[in-house]
Design a protein around this motif. Structure first.
Motif, PDB file in Angstrom:
ATOM      1  N   ARG A   1      56.921   1.305 -22.827  1.00  0.00           N
ATOM      2  CA  ARG A   1      56.362   2.584 -23.278  1.00  0.00           C
ATOM      3  C   ARG A   1      56.742   3.750 -22.368  1.00  0.00           C
ATOM      4  NH1 ARG A   1      52.254  -0.984 -24.465  1.00  0.00           N
ATOM      5  NH2 ARG A   1      51.075  -0.600 -22.563  1.00  0.00           N
ATOM      6  N   LYS A   2      56.618   3.546 -21.073  1.00  0.00           N
ATOM      7  CA  LYS A   2      56.800   4.666 -20.142  1.00  0.00           C
ATOM      8  C   LYS A   2      58.239   4.860 -19.685  1.00  0.00           C
ATOM      9  CE  LYS A   2      52.204   5.151 -18.256  1.00  0.00           C
ATOM     10  NZ  LYS A   2      51.395   5.146 -17.040  1.00  0.00           N
ATOM     11  N   ARG A   3      59.001   3.779 -19.645  1.00  0.00           N
ATOM     12  CA  ARG A   3      60.352   3.867 -19.070  1.00  0.00           C
ATOM     13  C   ARG A   3      61.459   3.587 -20.076  1.00  0.00           C
ATOM     14  NH1 ARG A   3      59.146   1.144 -13.172  1.00  0.00           N
ATOM     15  NH2 ARG A   3      57.349   2.469 -12.710  1.00  0.00           N
ATOM     16  N   GLY A   4      61.087   3.171 -21.281  1.00  0.00           N
ATOM     17  CA  GLY A   4      62.069   2.955 -22.336  1.00  0.00           C
ATOM     18  C   GLY A   4      62.872   1.681 -22.225  1.00  0.00           C
ATOM     19  N   ILE A   5      62.513   0.808 -21.287  1.00  0.00           N
ATOM     20  CA  ILE A   5      63.251  -0.444 -21.101  1.00  0.00           C
ATOM     21  C   ILE A   5      62.348  -1.416 -20.350  1.00  0.00           C
ATOM     22  CG2 ILE A   5      64.326   0.176 -18.896  1.00  0.00           C
ATOM     23  CD1 ILE A   5      66.060  -1.670 -21.814  1.00  0.00           C
TER      24      ILE A   5
ATOM     25  N   ASN B   1      63.611   0.561 -12.054  1.00  0.00           N
ATOM     26  CA  ASN B   1      62.812   0.572 -10.835  1.00  0.00           C
ATOM     27  C   ASN B   1      62.658   2.021 -10.407  1.00  0.00           C
ATOM     28  OD1 ASN B   1      63.601  -2.182 -11.062  1.00  0.00           O
ATOM     29  ND2 ASN B   1      63.092  -2.453  -8.925  1.00  0.00           N
ATOM     30  N   LYS B   2      61.431   2.494 -10.438  1.00  0.00           N
ATOM     31  CA  LYS B   2      61.178   3.918 -10.240  1.00  0.00           C
ATOM     32  C   LYS B   2      60.396   4.170  -8.963  1.00  0.00           C
ATOM     33  CE  LYS B   2      59.308   7.949 -12.552  1.00  0.00           C
ATOM     34  NZ  LYS B   2      58.660   8.494 -13.712  1.00  0.00           N
ATOM     35  N   GLY B   3      60.887   5.108  -8.186  1.00  0.00           N
ATOM     36  CA  GLY B   3      60.153   5.593  -7.037  1.00  0.00           C
ATOM     37  C   GLY B   3      60.202   4.690  -5.824  1.00  0.00           C
ATOM     38  N   GLU B   4      59.611   5.174  -4.778  1.00  0.00           N
ATOM     39  CA  GLU B   4      59.626   4.485  -3.489  1.00  0.00           C
ATOM     40  C   GLU B   4      58.944   3.126  -3.548  1.00  0.00           C
ATOM     41  OE1 GLU B   4      57.976   5.383   0.971  1.00  0.00           O
ATOM     42  OE2 GLU B   4      58.625   7.094  -0.240  1.00  0.00           O
ATOM     43  N   LYS B   5      57.881   3.016  -4.328  1.00  0.00           N
ATOM     44  CA  LYS B   5      57.130   1.764  -4.422  1.00  0.00           C
ATOM     45  C   LYS B   5      57.990   0.623  -4.981  1.00  0.00           C
ATOM     46  CE  LYS B   5      53.616   0.610  -7.346  1.00  0.00           C
ATOM     47  NZ  LYS B   5      52.381   0.778  -8.080  1.00  0.00           N
ATOM     48  N   GLU B   6      58.955   0.942  -5.817  1.00  0.00           N
ATOM     49  CA  GLU B   6      59.802  -0.082  -6.432  1.00  0.00           C
ATOM     50  C   GLU B   6      61.218  -0.078  -5.857  1.00  0.00           C
ATOM     51  OE1 GLU B   6      59.521  -0.556 -10.724  1.00  0.00           O
ATOM     52  OE2 GLU B   6      57.657   0.566 -10.697  1.00  0.00           O
TER      53      GLU B   6
ATOM     54  N   GLY C   1      66.349  -0.041  -0.028  1.00  0.00           N
ATOM     55  CA  GLY C   1      66.248   1.378   0.264  1.00  0.00           C
ATOM     56  C   GLY C   1      66.672   2.285  -0.887  1.00  0.00           C
ATOM     57  N   ILE C   2      66.934   1.691  -2.035  1.00  0.00           N
ATOM     58  CA  ILE C   2      67.399   2.453  -3.200  1.00  0.00           C
ATOM     59  C   ILE C   2      66.268   2.520  -4.220  1.00  0.00           C
ATOM     60  CG2 ILE C   2      69.090   2.504  -5.088  1.00  0.00           C
ATOM     61  CD1 ILE C   2      70.969   0.966  -3.114  1.00  0.00           C
ATOM     62  N   GLN C   3      66.086   3.703  -4.780  1.00  0.00           N
ATOM     63  CA  GLN C   3      65.055   3.878  -5.804  1.00  0.00           C
ATOM     64  C   GLN C   3      65.658   4.531  -7.039  1.00  0.00           C
ATOM     65  OE1 GLN C   3      61.985   6.765  -4.545  1.00  0.00           O
ATOM     66  NE2 GLN C   3      63.009   6.797  -2.577  1.00  0.00           N
ATOM     67  N   ASN C   4      64.920   4.438  -8.140  1.00  0.00           N
ATOM     68  CA  ASN C   4      65.334   5.024  -9.421  1.00  0.00           C
ATOM     69  C   ASN C   4      66.668   4.441  -9.894  1.00  0.00           C
ATOM     70  OD1 ASN C   4      63.014   6.653  -9.351  1.00  0.00           O
ATOM     71  ND2 ASN C   4      64.083   8.177  -8.127  1.00  0.00           N
ATOM     72  N   PHE C   5      66.668   3.135 -10.133  1.00  0.00           N
ATOM     73  CA  PHE C   5      67.878   2.458 -10.589  1.00  0.00           C
ATOM     74  C   PHE C   5      67.541   1.465 -11.696  1.00  0.00           C
ATOM     75  CE2 PHE C   5      66.084  -0.165  -7.260  1.00  0.00           C
ATOM     76  CZ  PHE C   5      66.235  -1.455  -7.726  1.00  0.00           C
TER      77      PHE C   5
ATOM     78  N   TYR D   1      73.609   3.571 -19.936  1.00  0.00           N
ATOM     79  CA  TYR D   1      73.409   3.673 -18.493  1.00  0.00           C
ATOM     80  C   TYR D   1      74.758   3.812 -17.801  1.00  0.00           C
ATOM     81  CZ  TYR D   1      68.683   1.967 -19.433  1.00  0.00           C
ATOM     82  OH  TYR D   1      67.411   1.804 -19.911  1.00  0.00           O
ATOM     83  N   ASN D   2      74.787   4.517 -16.689  1.00  0.00           N
ATOM     84  CA  ASN D   2      76.025   4.703 -15.932  1.00  0.00           C
ATOM     85  C   ASN D   2      76.245   3.636 -14.874  1.00  0.00           C
ATOM     86  OD1 ASN D   2      76.997   7.057 -17.222  1.00  0.00           O
ATOM     87  ND2 ASN D   2      75.431   8.236 -16.159  1.00  0.00           N
ATOM     88  N   ILE D   3      75.151   3.120 -14.317  1.00  0.00           N
ATOM     89  CA  ILE D   3      75.236   2.099 -13.273  1.00  0.00           C
ATOM     90  C   ILE D   3      74.119   1.087 -13.497  1.00  0.00           C
ATOM     91  CG2 ILE D   3      75.095   1.619 -10.793  1.00  0.00           C
ATOM     92  CD1 ILE D   3      76.007   4.470 -10.267  1.00  0.00           C
ATOM     93  N   ILE D   4      74.447  -0.182 -13.333  1.00  0.00           N
ATOM     94  CA  ILE D   4      73.450  -1.250 -13.374  1.00  0.00           C
ATOM     95  C   ILE D   4      73.562  -2.011 -12.060  1.00  0.00           C
ATOM     96  CG2 ILE D   4      72.719  -3.384 -14.514  1.00  0.00           C
ATOM     97  CD1 ILE D   4      73.637  -2.107 -17.167  1.00  0.00           C
ATOM     98  N   ASN D   5      72.409  -2.245 -11.426  1.00  0.00           N
ATOM     99  CA  ASN D   5      72.346  -2.930 -10.140  1.00  0.00           C
ATOM    100  C   ASN D   5      71.619  -4.257 -10.265  1.00  0.00           C
ATOM    101  OD1 ASN D   5      72.015   0.261  -9.318  1.00  0.00           O
ATOM    102  ND2 ASN D   5      73.293  -0.874  -7.905  1.00  0.00           N
TER     103      ASN D   5
END
Length: 180
Positions: free
Chosen positions: A59-63, A85-90, A94-98, A132-136
């Protein structure tokens, strides 16, 4: 958004509350959690919370992760899919928003090629449908099977890091390199 993918042997669809027994069998199994921090769940209430967390991501992130259903039996065998994975908590490494690709299966379905089959379909969906442009991805070094799948579907090892004092690998695939 409704999610539905098919592979030769699998149906990948949204995780539903009717998957409760399957999610519990998956996430309560210590073997499944060997390379996930060794924190299996212990109740169906926790399994339901996991389902609700994934549904909230839809619902919130579309995936979110997809339930993997074995076509031959109709059985829930685990999940595979993409997660934002959104924000510092996730943050991971050291990478966020991916966008992260991952998979998890009940042990009796291991070594049947379902991880590769489902991850291949999810990667294609991520680049060609979700644009998506990058998948990790991340995998502990000791998780040989997961590391093999990630490289086999085309992700490149770009760095190593420590996850809870355990060595881990960080992978990446850019859309422009997908299929090359």
């Amino acid at each position: 958004m409704k999610f539905y993918l098919e592979t030769e042997r699998l149906i990948l669809r949204e995780i539903k509350e009717t998957d409760l027994d399957g999610i519990f069998a998956l996430d309560a199994n210590p073997k499944v959690h060997l390379y996930l921090g060794n924190r299996p769940i212990s109740s169906k209430k926790q399994a339901l919370e996991n389902i609700q967390f994934i549904q909230e991501q839809y619902r919130k992130r579309g995936i979110g992760r997809f339930a993997c259903i074995e076509k031959a039996t109709g059985e829930f065998i685990g999940w595979s899919g993409l997660k934002f994975n959104k924000g510092e908590k996730e943050a991971v490494n050291g990478i966020q928003n991916f966008i992260d690709i991952g998979y998890r299966f009940i042990p009796k379905y291991w070594k049947k090629g379902y991880g590769f089959e489902s991850a291949t379909a999810c990667l294609e969906f991520g680049f060609n449908q979700m644009n998506y442009n990058i998948i990790n991805a991340a995998a502990l070094e000791g998780n040989i099977g997961s590391n093999k799948i990630l490289t086999k579907i085309g992700l490149q090892l770009v760095s190593k890091f420590s996850y809870e004092d355990v060595k881990a690998n960080w992978y990446e695939l850019k859309k422009e390199d997908y299929g090359n």
